[in-house]
Design a protein around this motif. Structure first.
Motif, short mmCIF file in Angstrom:
data_model
loop_
_atom_site.label_atom_id
_atom_site.label_comp_id
_atom_site.label_asym_id
_atom_site.label_seq_id
_atom_site.Cartn_x
_atom_site.Cartn_y
_atom_site.Cartn_z
N LEU A 6 1.90 4.37 29.64
CA LEU A 6 2.59 4.70 30.81
C LEU A 6 2.76 3.39 31.75
CD1 LEU A 6 2.49 7.37 33.56
CD2 LEU A 6 1.55 5.12 34.16
N ASN A 19 9.36 -9.54 35.18
CA ASN A 19 9.31 -8.12 34.93
C ASN A 19 9.88 -7.87 33.49
OD1 ASN A 19 10.89 -7.82 38.08
ND2 ASN A 19 8.76 -7.41 37.62
N GLY A 22 7.04 -9.43 31.06
CA GLY A 22 6.00 -8.59 31.33
C GLY A 22 5.96 -6.99 30.78
N VAL A 23 7.00 -6.44 31.01
CA VAL A 23 6.88 -5.03 30.44
C VAL A 23 8.31 -4.60 29.80
CG1 VAL A 23 7.37 -2.77 31.49
CG2 VAL A 23 5.51 -4.26 32.45
N ILE A 136 -1.29 7.02 36.86
CA ILE A 136 -1.60 6.92 35.75
C ILE A 136 -2.23 7.99 35.14
CG2 ILE A 136 -3.48 5.47 34.26
CD1 ILE A 136 -2.69 3.02 36.30
N VAL A 144 -1.91 1.24 29.54
CA VAL A 144 -1.10 0.98 30.75
C VAL A 144 -0.56 -0.59 30.58
CG1 VAL A 144 -0.60 0.85 33.29
CG2 VAL A 144 -2.49 2.35 32.42
N GLY A 147 1.86 -6.60 33.61
CA GLY A 147 1.49 -8.10 33.75
C GLY A 147 0.02 -8.30 34.31
N GLY A 183 3.09 -14.46 27.80
CA GLY A 183 4.02 -13.99 29.03
C GLY A 183 3.21 -12.73 29.94
N LYS A 195 3.34 -17.40 40.97
CA LYS A 195 3.96 -16.11 40.32
C LYS A 195 5.48 -15.98 40.30
CE LYS A 195 3.33 -12.10 41.19
NZ LYS A 195 3.33 -10.55 41.36
P1 TYM Z 1 6.03 -4.51 39.92
O1 TYM Z 1 7.16 -3.89 40.36
O2 TYM Z 1 5.61 -5.49 40.64
O3 TYM Z 1 6.08 -5.16 38.56
C1 TYM Z 1 6.60 -4.47 37.34
C2 TYM Z 1 6.10 -4.94 36.33
O4 TYM Z 1 5.97 -6.23 35.88
C3 TYM Z 1 4.99 -7.11 35.79
N1 TYM Z 1 5.25 -8.52 36.33
C4 TYM Z 1 4.99 -9.63 35.75
N2 TYM Z 1 4.68 -9.86 34.37
C5 TYM Z 1 4.65 -11.00 33.98
N3 TYM Z 1 4.80 -12.09 34.86
C6 TYM Z 1 5.62 -12.10 36.06
N4 TYM Z 1 5.74 -13.00 37.12
C7 TYM Z 1 5.44 -10.64 36.52
N5 TYM Z 1 5.86 -9.90 37.92
C8 TYM Z 1 5.70 -8.72 37.55
C9 TYM Z 1 3.96 -6.46 36.65
O5 TYM Z 1 2.78 -6.70 36.30
C10 TYM Z 1 4.41 -5.07 36.27
O6 TYM Z 1 3.66 -4.66 35.11
N6 TYM Z 1 2.22 -1.74 41.11
C11 TYM Z 1 3.19 -1.93 40.02
C12 TYM Z 1 4.06 -0.73 39.94
C13 TYM Z 1 3.26 0.60 39.45
C14 TYM Z 1 2.51 1.03 38.20
C15 TYM Z 1 1.97 2.20 38.25
C16 TYM Z 1 2.57 0.12 37.19
C17 TYM Z 1 3.18 1.72 40.29
N7 TYM Z 1 2.31 2.60 39.74
C18 TYM Z 1 1.32 2.58 37.34
C19 TYM Z 1 1.80 0.74 36.11
C20 TYM Z 1 1.08 1.87 36.32
C21 TYM Z 1 3.97 -3.06 40.52
O7 TYM Z 1 4.24 -3.13 41.80
O8 TYM Z 1 4.89 -3.72 39.70
#
Ligand code: TYM
Length: 329
Positions: A6, A19, A22-23, A136, A144, A147, A183, A195
């Motif tokens: 998830l 983003n 990372g995902v 989660i 999970v 990033g 990454g 970041k």
């Molecule tokens: P968010 O929206 O800030 O970012 C989404 C995903 O992208 C990753 N990410 C990065 N990965 C690598 N380098 C970067 N510079 C970078 N910036 C962002 C983030 O780590 C994330 O995986 N809190 C979370 C959203 C959320 C969530 C959850 C995630 C809410 N509930 C439950 C997992 C499970 C967030 O603000 O991601």
């Protein structure tokens, strides 16, 4: 047994290359490995001020980019957090099992509120990790994918789940964060010690930037005065970041990327090659995104996903309500 994955994205700003790497880029792979749930964390988006129309557009964008990146909605689940009310309901219960001290230590909370007076910090940004834990724990997920910046929140989810299980008996699956080998934290192009984040127009490569802009941003990325393309995040953060981006998109290790550029002694040539790879990948992604947006395919995906998510979430919520002593309806 197949694993349950998830992950979520918060619709607070424009999606960027961090983003994606990372995902989003991993969606196809994890979809082959297990049962996957992807969602748009729109409740979380309210933790900082946002215009209603912007929130709506950002949410649609994320749904389309999930699909463009390969999310198959017949196989995986895609939904909007606000449409599955079980998240808010579990949040009301689980907020009693984490402590103020634990939440105060969260890096994201400290970063986002460092320059703000306590009188203008919404409570939601403080309790953010509780809702994230609910996201989660509702789906019995084992893994999970996130990033590096989100790992601390997943760790806190583990603490909460373990605490609850110890108090009431086996209730929640204890999840593990999964970060990329290459990454896990993509850095800003304008300040590679920070970041890449949704609110940094100069240092970001936005997934909706036109390819000319993307190329321009990479060609003018901050590097250093040398001419060696080597991986050294402390002394050469800009070059190291570009190498990471290259390696990640080519699906190779950083060592292989360094080896590829070992005879390159002109940063301009190096950057051009990085830009080619980024433009090729993002160009294809944008084509699929445009098609999905035009055909409104995301509406169908979200409708199907909401119903599937509700069924799963409701089962967990019922179990929790019973454990804490609420009387069955
Ligand atoms: P968010 O929206 O800030 O970012 C989404 C995903 O992208 C990753 N990410 C990065 N990965 C690598 N380098 C970067 N510079 C970078 N910036 C962002 C983030 O780590 C994330 O995986 N809190 C979370 C959203 C959320 C969530 C959850 C995630 C809410 N509930 C439950 C997992 C499970 C967030 O603000 O991601």
């Amino acid at each position: 047994m197949a694993k349950n994955y998830l992950t979520g994205i918060k619709p607070t700003g424009k999606l960027h290359l961090g983003n994606y790497i990372g995902v989003l880029k991993n969606i196809k792979k994890i979809q082959e490995e297990g049962n996957c749930i992807f969602f748009i964390a729109d409740l979380h988006a309210l933790t900082l001020p946002i215009e209603p129309e912007t929130l709506k557009q950002n949410s649609i964008d994320i749904a389309c980019f999930y699909l463009a990146a390969g999310l198959d909605y017949n196989k995986s689940i895609l939904f909007l957090q606000s449409q599955v009310s079980e998240h808010a309901e579990l949040n009301a219960i689980l907020q009693n099992y984490l402590y103020m001290g634990e939440l105060s230590r969260m890096t994201q909370f400290k970063d986002k509120t460092a320059k703000t007076n306590n009188n203008s910090i919404g409570v939601g940004i403080f309790t953010y990790p509780i809702l994230m834990a609910c996201d989660i724990l509702l789906y019995n997920c084992n893994v999970v994918p996130v990033g590096e910046d989100q790992v601390q929140h997943v760790e806190l989810t583990r603490t909460l789940a373990t605490r609850f299980n110890n108090r009431y008996g086996e209730t929640f699956v204890i999840p593990t964060a999964q970060v990329n080998k290459v990454g896990k934290r993509i850095m800003s192009l304008s300040d590679p010690t920070k970041k890449m984040s949704k609110s940094d127009p100069k240092g970001d490569i936005f997934l909706k930037d036109d390819l000319k802009t993307i190329r321009k941003k990479i060609m003018s990325a901050v590097t250093d005065l040398g001419d060696e393309v080597i991986y050294d995040p402390i002394n050469k953060p800009g070059i190291s970041n570009l190498l990471t981006i290259y390696a990640s998109l080519k699906d190779i290790s950083v060592e292989e990327a360094c080896n590829h550029f070992k005879d390159c002694h002109r940063y301009g040539d190096f950057k051009k090659e990085v830009a080619d790879v980024v433009c090729e990948e993002i160009g294809k992604l944008q084509e699929r995104y445009n098609f999905i947006l035009e055909n409104k395919e995301y509406l169908k995906a979200l409708e199907i996903g909401k119903n599937k998510a509700k069924l799963l979430a409701n089962k967990t919520l019922k179990r929790v309500k019973k454990k804490v002593g609420f009387i069955d309806e």
